[in-house]
Design an enzyme around this catalytic site. Sequence first.
Site, PDB file in Angstrom:
ATOM      1  CG  ASN A   9      -4.817  42.183   3.948  1.00 38.32           C
ATOM      2  OD1 ASN A   9      -3.589  42.094   3.954  1.00 38.32           O
ATOM      3  ND2 ASN A   9      -5.581  41.417   3.189  1.00 38.32           N
ATOM      4  NE  ARG A  93      -4.152  37.660   4.808  1.00 37.96           N
ATOM      5  CZ  ARG A  93      -4.877  37.290   3.774  1.00 37.96           C
ATOM      6  NH1 ARG A  93      -5.710  38.138   3.232  1.00 37.96           N
ATOM      7  NH2 ARG A  93      -4.792  36.080   3.305  1.00 37.96           N
ATOM      8  CG  HIS A 181      -4.357  31.268   0.758  1.00 34.68           C
ATOM      9  ND1 HIS A 181      -3.927  30.585  -0.359  1.00 34.68           N
ATOM     10  CD2 HIS A 181      -4.262  32.575   0.446  1.00 34.68           C
ATOM     11  CE1 HIS A 181      -3.595  31.434  -1.299  1.00 34.68           C
ATOM     12  NE2 HIS A 181      -3.784  32.649  -0.841  1.00 34.68           N
ATOM     13  NE  ARG A 241       1.881  34.935  -5.386  1.00 33.64           N
ATOM     14  CZ  ARG A 241       1.100  34.781  -4.313  1.00 33.64           C
ATOM     15  NH1 ARG A 241       1.378  33.880  -3.403  1.00 33.64           N
ATOM     16  NH2 ARG A 241       0.029  35.531  -4.156  1.00 33.64           N
ATOM     17  CD  GLU A 379      -8.635  35.521   3.095  1.00 37.11           C
ATOM     18  OE1 GLU A 379      -9.236  36.206   2.241  1.00 37.11           O
ATOM     19  OE2 GLU A 379      -7.488  35.092   2.932  1.00 37.11           O
TER      20      GLU A 379
END
Length: 397
Positions: A9, A93, A181, A241, A379
Amino acid sequence: MAQFALILNAGSSSLKFFICKRPPGHVWELESRGQIDGIGTNPHLKAKDATDKVLIDTDLASDVKDGAKAINALGDWIRSLYGGSAVAGVGHRVVHGGPNYPAPVVITPKVMDDLRALVPLAPLHQPYNLAALEAVAQRIPGIPQVACFDTSFHRGQSAVAELVPLPAEIRNAGVQRYGFHGLSYEYIASVLPEVAPSIAGGRVVVAHLGSGASLCAMLGGKSIDSTLGFTALDGLCMGTRPGSLDPGVVLYLFQQLGLSAKEVEALLYKKSGLLGISGISNDMRDLLPSAAPAARLAVDYFVYQCAKQIGALAAALGGIDALVFTAGIGENSPEIRRRICQASAWLGIQLDTAANESRQTLISMPDSPVSAWVIPTNEELMIARHTGRLLGLSGRS
Ligand code: ADP
């Protein structure tokens, strides 16, 4: 012989990695995990095994200045640990699969070209993901690699859910709601039949609350809507964010405050959300104990937006059977879960406060009309499963 898959990742200044092992006749399991951070500044490699024993914790040579050099440093360490030919495949990823990749894919030159064309849709993430794919191919020519996308799980949503209501010539350039996600939501959907069979086929809102945060409306384990849209800026308030924002604010930043595109980008991705509101931290662990009014406002806004948008997704689902919490905040903060459940009581969620405090899997009362759950996400395991399946590593041997 056991098979190994390397899961990567790659971000702008960090490279997270997971080494998964599949002993003959068994399922994938975590062998070790770690991170190179400070790439380009103070590169540092740290890794632990599956029991959390530290395997390495060391500064790297200062010439580890980019993702490719970080991959090489990681490769050297893996080789010293497991020998030369241990890794059978690499799963990555990749943030954006665009409209045309509704599933993970084995990398070919054509796929790489397609993914490069998506860089403008995710300029802060996609280039680093692709650089990692290229660096692995350079170090181990011919090694099979798989890209797993954060957007894939959301493909198949209705035309209305995917629509960005702008003229066709703009939409035709790829401007639509993608959702992110997806690997986390896919993992949750994959374990629901086992962990929470009573809700697996129903109307479920999953709250992935980490430093990035979003909600997914799932019907029978499939995504029908989510709060992240064209980019990873929409929806819930996040660490840095803002989440949903009147686009008029962005016009104002350009036209009245004279900010440049780069300044607006930095403001929206790095300086807003919990950090922007509080002026203190992007980390919920700092904000929750703080008595500072701005910290309290940030937490209040986070909870308010979560509850408000859970209501919106419940409307998209035509009702709700269950709410599932996952990711850093969702898994670890009983206070945030309690406050979101209390604000969602009107939907029929009756929290079992003791179960919530002791982090049970089921945290609602037995007779609650709508149940609430805490299910840790994984994940990386999802990427390992896809990688094993696509590379033919998963057959029992
Ligand atoms: P990501 O993968 O997006 O970086 P994670 O899912 O690992 O995020 O979540 C990281 C965030 O989880 C941290 O920024 C922190 O705010 C939050 N977090 C972790 N533990 C706790 C806790 N005990 N209480 C509140 N928040 C927590």
